[in-house]
Design an enzyme around this catalytic site. Structure first.
Site, PDB file in Angstrom:
ATOM      1  N   ASP A 158      -6.853  -5.841  -6.449  1.00 24.05           N
ATOM      2  CA  ASP A 158      -6.435  -6.735  -5.354  1.00 24.05           C
ATOM      3  C   ASP A 158      -7.550  -7.751  -5.085  1.00 24.05           C
ATOM      4  O   ASP A 158      -8.195  -7.707  -4.027  1.00 24.05           O
ATOM      5  CB  ASP A 158      -6.130  -5.882  -4.102  1.00 24.05           C
ATOM      6  CG  ASP A 158      -5.583  -6.721  -2.961  1.00 24.05           C
ATOM      7  OD1 ASP A 158      -5.089  -7.835  -3.215  1.00 24.05           O
ATOM      8  OD2 ASP A 158      -5.655  -6.264  -1.803  1.00 24.05           O
ATOM      9  N   ASP A 188     -16.049  -2.206  -4.174  1.00 27.09           N
ATOM     10  CA  ASP A 188     -16.081  -3.500  -3.475  1.00 27.09           C
ATOM     11  C   ASP A 188     -17.528  -3.990  -3.469  1.00 27.09           C
ATOM     12  O   ASP A 188     -18.465  -3.182  -3.447  1.00 27.09           O
ATOM     13  CB  ASP A 188     -15.560  -3.375  -2.040  1.00 27.09           C
ATOM     14  CG  ASP A 188     -15.118  -4.717  -1.465  1.00 27.09           C
ATOM     15  OD1 ASP A 188     -13.897  -4.965  -1.383  1.00 27.09           O
ATOM     16  OD2 ASP A 188     -15.997  -5.540  -1.108  1.00 27.09           O
ATOM     17  N   SER A 189     -17.683  -5.322  -3.462  1.00 28.00           N
ATOM     18  CA  SER A 189     -19.047  -5.856  -3.486  1.00 28.00           C
ATOM     19  C   SER A 189     -19.679  -5.901  -2.098  1.00 28.00           C
ATOM     20  O   SER A 189     -20.882  -6.087  -1.958  1.00 28.00           O
ATOM     21  CB  SER A 189     -19.037  -7.267  -4.100  1.00 28.00           C
ATOM     22  OG  SER A 189     -18.132  -8.069  -3.395  1.00 28.00           O
ATOM     23  N   ARG A 247       0.839  -1.202   0.000  1.00 29.91           N
ATOM     24  CA  ARG A 247       0.000   0.000   0.000  1.00 29.91           C
ATOM     25  C   ARG A 247       0.869   1.246   0.000  1.00 29.91           C
ATOM     26  O   ARG A 247       0.588   2.229  -0.694  1.00 29.91           O
ATOM     27  CB  ARG A 247      -0.883   0.017   1.263  1.00 29.91           C
ATOM     28  CG  ARG A 247      -1.977  -1.023   1.244  1.00 29.91           C
ATOM     29  CD  ARG A 247      -2.624  -1.128   2.624  1.00 29.91           C
ATOM     30  NE  ARG A 247      -3.638  -2.161   2.618  1.00 29.91           N
ATOM     31  CZ  ARG A 247      -3.930  -2.952   3.639  1.00 29.91           C
ATOM     32  NH1 ARG A 247      -3.267  -2.821   4.784  1.00 29.91           N
ATOM     33  NH2 ARG A 247      -4.863  -3.862   3.545  1.00 29.91           N
ATOM     34  N   PHE A 268     -11.575  -3.847  -5.393  1.00 24.26           N
ATOM     35  CA  PHE A 268     -11.529  -4.796  -4.275  1.00 24.26           C
ATOM     36  C   PHE A 268     -10.949  -4.054  -3.065  1.00 24.26           C
ATOM     37  O   PHE A 268      -9.987  -4.484  -2.441  1.00 24.26           O
ATOM     38  CB  PHE A 268     -10.695  -6.034  -4.618  1.00 24.26           C
ATOM     39  CG  PHE A 268     -11.082  -6.703  -5.904  1.00 24.26           C
ATOM     40  CD1 PHE A 268     -12.137  -7.607  -5.937  1.00 24.26           C
ATOM     41  CD2 PHE A 268     -10.403  -6.421  -7.086  1.00 24.26           C
ATOM     42  CE1 PHE A 268     -12.511  -8.229  -7.138  1.00 24.26           C
ATOM     43  CE2 PHE A 268     -10.767  -7.034  -8.282  1.00 24.26           C
ATOM     44  CZ  PHE A 268     -11.816  -7.937  -8.312  1.00 24.26           C
ATOM     45  N   CYS A 286      -3.299 -13.364  -4.692  1.00 25.39           N
ATOM     46  CA  CYS A 286      -2.988 -14.007  -3.406  1.00 25.39           C
ATOM     47  C   CYS A 286      -3.223 -15.513  -3.505  1.00 25.39           C
ATOM     48  O   CYS A 286      -3.395 -16.188  -2.493  1.00 25.39           O
ATOM     49  CB  CYS A 286      -3.788 -13.376  -2.277  1.00 25.39           C
ATOM     50  SG  CYS A 286      -5.560 -13.470  -2.513  1.00 25.39           S
TER      51      CYS A 286
END
Ligand code: SAH
Length: 395
Positions: free
Chosen positions: A299, A249-250, A211, A227, A339
């Site tokens: 991300d 973002d969801s 970040r 995300f 990831c």
């Protein structure tokens, strides 16, 4: 102590100190150990190889702890491992700008199945193996001695517990119940963490360094944080002077917490927009509207939970990155992550190369990201390496 006998020809990984022995590599177990008991692993000739946690419910029947026969796996052994891991994180917390990090990272810290995250004066633990479950009283006691936390909260709601025959838990182990939002600091930025309700143990501290690196390019830039969760990249970008940030973002709870975090840090809410949406849909919407950004951050959650899912996941990563590239101004930056442990850096670069070709773009890799030091990769356990990313300049 009960002995487990390794099949002939299966010694190599054990000798290389890989901490997993699959059930198929075990010839027989002499006696009936309970799941989570420490057993002695012998080779086919009866020679000592290692001590490990036993579990007949798991594909990983033995999780190895110690390769020296003289060393007793007793309370002191577990206390020493906890203390070593905690001391190793000290300098992350030293300058006061960060008071949240991962204190114990499972196999990488020689405690297979134990994850401990620090959130200011609170701790969140995940107990993912029956072996660690058995020694939790000692682990809790040692954490209290070393850190004197206000609370230790069990966040073992991980699907991997099912593989060990363990149930999901979400409860207080010690101290007082943490407040709904625990305030933590990372890179000098304040976050409210919902330990009990948040995803994983509440915060993705594995992106701390990344970040900061991405945000160092953000001054005066228009940033799209996809995300975003509770705003890790968004907040770092504002701290470094981004002209605007849009976060997608969801999860409604994630967006709500993100907005609260922007207020906590007194950043200019007028420069921020948030969209609760599926990222793939939103990126296409932006493309249709002709919207462009200087920095796009991607991300996503783990697309490849296993090696067998890699092909499908690669296509999903490619498509996501292709659309991300199309939203950049000429020479803009794409910060993109995976990831998925099953995807290594070389494959990820290949995926980005395909995405660039399909987008009709040229890409320079200008920085490679990895997981930070509080998520160490043990040389004998490459499976512990999961987070990778690329900072790409896109033309
Ligand atoms: N970048 C974040 C961490 C991301 S975790 C940080 O720095 O903290 C992954 C996030 O993706 C989660 O918040 C999850 O809610 C969100 N997510 C998962 N699938 C999604 C989708 N299809 N569209 C939008 N968001 C999604």
């Amino acid at each position: 102590m009960i002995n487990a006998i390794l099949k002939k020809g299966k010694e190599k990984a054990v000798l290389q100190r890989h901490p997993w022995v699959f059930s198929g590599a075990i010839e027989k177990v002499k006696g009936k150990p309970a799941n989570g008991d420490v057993v002695k692993l012998l080779n086919a000739q009866g020679i000592f190889m290692a001590y490990g946690f036993y579990n007949d419910q798991s594909r990983v029947a033995l999780r190895l702890l110690e390769w020296n026969e003289e060393t007793a796996i007793d309370e002191a052994w577990f206390r020493a491992k906890v203390a070593t891991a905690v001391v190793a994180r000290k300098h992350i917390l030293e300058d006061g700008s960060t008071n949240t990090c991962r204190l114990i990272f499972s196999e990488a810290d020689y405690l297979p199945g134990l994850i401990v995250d620090k959130y200011a004066d609170h701790l969140a633990v995940q107990v993912l193996t029956s072996g660690i479950q058995n020694v939790m009283p000692v682990i809790i006691d040692e954490l209290q001695k070393l850190l004197n936390p206000l609370s230790i909260f069990d966040k073992s709601d991980a699907s991997s517990r099912a593989h060990e025959g363990l149930e999901t838990v979400n409860n207080l182990l010690a101290g007082v119940h943490p407040p709904e939002l625990v305030e933590v600091k990372e890179n000098g930025i304040t976050y409210g963490i919902n330990i009990a309700e948040g995803q994983k143990s509440g915060f993705y501290c594995d992106q701390r360094d990344n970040r900061r690196i991405v945000a160092s390019y953000a001054k005066g830039k228009k940033v799209l944080d996809c995300f975003s969760y509770t705003g890790g990249f968004t907040l770092n970008s504002f701290k470094n002077g981004a002209s605007s940030v849009c976060s997608v973002d969801s999860s409604a709870l994630a967006i709500e917490t993100l907005q609260e975090n922007i207020r906590l840090n007194n950043f200019d809410t007028g420069k921020h927009t948030s969209v609760q949406s599926d990222v793939n849909k939103q990126l296409r919407r932006f493309k249709e509207e002709g919207e462009k950004f200087d920095i796009v951050i991607l991300d996503p959650p783990k697309y490849a939970p296993s090696r067998s899912a890699l092909d499908r996941a690669s296509r999903a990563y490619k498509d996501l990155n292709r659309v991300g590239m199309l939203l950049l101004n000429e020479g803009g930056l794409l910060a993109t992550y995976s990831c998925s442990g099953a995807m290594d850096m070389e494959t990820f670069k290949q995926v980005l190369a395909w995405a660039a070709l399909d987008a009709g773009k040229q890409v320079q890799f200008i920085h490679q990201f990895c997981q930070p030091e509080d998520h160490p990769v043990r040389s004998s356990f490459p499976e512990g390496e999961y987070l990778k990313g690329l900072l790409c300049r896109v033309f």
